[in-house]
Motif scaffolding. Sequence first.
Motif, PDB file in Angstrom:
ATOM      1  N   UNK A 220     -16.386  -7.475   1.261  1.00 19.59           N
ATOM      2  CA  UNK A 220     -16.288  -6.146   0.688  1.00 19.59           C
ATOM      3  C   UNK A 220     -15.187  -6.139  -0.358  1.00 19.59           C
ATOM      4  N   UNK A 221     -15.471  -5.539  -1.497  1.00 20.57           N
ATOM      5  CA  UNK A 221     -14.432  -5.313  -2.501  1.00 20.57           C
ATOM      6  C   UNK A 221     -13.839  -3.943  -2.228  1.00 20.57           C
ATOM      7  N   UNK A 222     -12.577  -3.912  -1.824  1.00 25.55           N
ATOM      8  CA  UNK A 222     -11.976  -2.651  -1.419  1.00 25.55           C
ATOM      9  C   UNK A 222     -10.483  -2.669  -1.738  1.00 25.55           C
ATOM     10  N   UNK A 223      -9.976  -1.525  -2.141  1.00 28.31           N
ATOM     11  CA  UNK A 223      -8.550  -1.342  -2.375  1.00 28.31           C
ATOM     12  C   UNK A 223      -7.912  -0.956  -1.043  1.00 28.31           C
ATOM     13  N   UNK A 224      -7.036  -1.806  -0.532  1.00 28.85           N
ATOM     14  CA  UNK A 224      -6.442  -1.586   0.794  1.00 28.85           C
ATOM     15  C   UNK A 224      -5.513  -0.386   0.828  1.00 28.85           C
ATOM     16  N   UNK A 225      -5.182   0.188  -0.327  1.00 27.36           N
ATOM     17  CA  UNK A 225      -4.323   1.374  -0.352  1.00 27.36           C
ATOM     18  C   UNK A 225      -5.127   2.668  -0.482  1.00 27.36           C
ATOM     19  N   UNK A 226      -6.452   2.552  -0.513  1.00 25.78           N
ATOM     20  CA  UNK A 226      -7.339   3.704  -0.717  1.00 25.78           C
ATOM     21  C   UNK A 226      -7.922   4.111   0.637  1.00 25.78           C
ATOM     22  N   UNK A 227      -7.432   5.221   1.196  1.00 21.92           N
ATOM     23  CA  UNK A 227      -7.881   5.641   2.528  1.00 21.92           C
ATOM     24  C   UNK A 227      -9.377   5.909   2.565  1.00 21.92           C
ATOM     25  N   UNK A 228      -9.911   6.560   1.549  1.00 18.61           N
ATOM     26  CA  UNK A 228     -11.338   6.881   1.538  1.00 18.61           C
ATOM     27  C   UNK A 228     -12.186   5.612   1.520  1.00 18.61           C
ATOM     28  N   UNK A 229     -11.767   4.638   0.704  1.00 19.32           N
ATOM     29  CA  UNK A 229     -12.506   3.369   0.629  1.00 19.32           C
ATOM     30  C   UNK A 229     -12.444   2.629   1.961  1.00 19.32           C
ATOM     31  N   UNK A 230     -11.293   2.666   2.607  1.00 14.06           N
ATOM     32  CA  UNK A 230     -11.153   1.997   3.898  1.00 14.06           C
ATOM     33  C   UNK A 230     -11.993   2.690   4.965  1.00 14.06           C
ATOM     34  N   UNK A 231     -12.027   4.002   4.934  1.00 15.23           N
ATOM     35  CA  UNK A 231     -12.833   4.747   5.913  1.00 15.23           C
ATOM     36  C   UNK A 231     -14.298   4.307   5.836  1.00 15.23           C
ATOM     37  N   UNK A 232     -14.792   4.134   4.626  1.00 18.61           N
ATOM     38  CA  UNK A 232     -16.163   3.657   4.440  1.00 18.61           C
ATOM     39  C   UNK A 232     -16.311   2.225   4.942  1.00 18.61           C
TER      40      UNK A 232
ATOM     41  N   UNK B 219       3.179  -1.836  -1.739  1.00 13.23           N
ATOM     42  CA  UNK B 219       1.809  -2.155  -1.345  1.00 13.23           C
ATOM     43  C   UNK B 219       1.674  -2.233   0.167  1.00 13.23           C
ATOM     44  N   UNK B 220       2.644  -2.874   0.816  1.00 10.25           N
ATOM     45  CA  UNK B 220       2.612  -3.003   2.272  1.00 10.25           C
ATOM     46  C   UNK B 220       2.640  -1.632   2.939  1.00 10.25           C
TER      47      UNK B 220
ATOM     48  N   UNK C  69       1.954   1.447   1.588  1.00  9.36           N
ATOM     49  CA  UNK C  69       0.822   2.323   1.259  1.00  9.36           C
ATOM     50  C   UNK C  69      -0.471   1.830   1.905  1.00  9.36           C
ATOM     51  N   UNK C  70      -0.654   0.524   2.009  1.00 10.52           N
ATOM     52  CA  UNK C  70      -1.868   0.003   2.639  1.00 10.52           C
ATOM     53  C   UNK C  70      -1.870   0.295   4.134  1.00 10.52           C
ATOM     54  N   UNK C  71      -0.710   0.226   4.765  1.00 14.05           N
ATOM     55  CA  UNK C  71      -0.636   0.547   6.196  1.00 14.05           C
ATOM     56  C   UNK C  71      -0.930   2.025   6.445  1.00 14.05           C
ATOM     57  N   UNK C  72      -0.392   2.888   5.590  1.00 10.96           N
ATOM     58  CA  UNK C  72      -0.685   4.320   5.733  1.00 10.96           C
ATOM     59  C   UNK C  72      -2.181   4.570   5.624  1.00 10.96           C
ATOM     60  N   UNK C  73      -2.802   3.953   4.629  1.00 11.72           N
ATOM     61  CA  UNK C  73      -4.235   4.150   4.431  1.00 11.72           C
ATOM     62  C   UNK C  73      -5.040   3.575   5.593  1.00 11.72           C
TER      63      UNK C  73
END
Length: 321
Positions: free
Chosen positions: A48-60, A78-79, A81-85
């Motif tokens: 999957x191509x996904x931005x680890x800092x994007x909560x909506x993308x991760x939810x999908x 990055x560490x 923001x990605x954990x928050x998402x």
Amino acid sequence: MTLRVLVLGADGFVGQHLMRALVASGWAMPVAAGRRAAGAAAAGLARLQVDATDEAALFTAFQDVDAIVNCVAGSAATIASSSRALFAAAARISRPPAVVHLSSMAVYGTVTGVVSESAPLLGEDPYALAKIASEVLGTQYPRTVILRPGIIYGPRSRQWTERIARWLLARRLGDLGAAGDGICNLVYVDDVVGAVLQALRRPELAGQVFNLAMAAPPSWNDYLVGFARALGAVPVARIGRRRLKIESKLLAPPLKIAEIVCRQARMSLLRLPEPIPPSLLRLFRQEIRLDVTRAEQSLQLRWTALATGLEQAANWIRQRA
């Protein structure tokens, strides 16, 4: 039962090793997740191509996933923001997936002595603070296992294998004398991967934290001298205190500035020597030893011998050369 495991940061050092182990496991269906559409870690595998800092993308991305392994590396921002998402997205899933989160011994800061998982988190630099903030989020998510590795080395490690090898081969590091007598909490990358696999297969470990390092860690001098010999960088250079002071206080600042300027201008860095930061020299002297009793007992880990790990690391360096 086959577990569908999503690996965030699958193209990184630990992520690549983990993907290979999951494929070989026979019980996991790994999915590599990263910013790029293609990557070496996931050649021929689900990706999957996904931005680890994007909560909506991760939810999908987290739909129909049984477990997530967070191997995201990079800057402190990055560490964090990605954990928050990650944890925000996971909490929204109707059937919340298990999470194995890779933290770091950096959360303990500059303390000395034997440190167990119950020790206070005293790290103060941006990287350590980001890791601490990520752990806080992880403890609030009920299905998280947190791993705190020490110095992860082995093939594909840019920081603790490739970079150290360059300095050893250039005779900028070697036997540091008293300046290298601190404890080097080494852990071979395959041992970290083994800990992740155990955490994935044992849901009863949720909520626990584990230090990861060799039970009888070497000194930094032992690591540097042993690695130099494995690389064939002999006789091993003896680096005195005056030389180290020149490296860290006189050379490191201008080299770092030049490195930043070259990156901003997209110029080649090939001819610039890499600075040896003062923070690294402080680490070489730190007398901290991770207590890994819990990992040995609960994760049933057996640590890769130093000589074996150094030979594997040196072979990888030779192949790259």
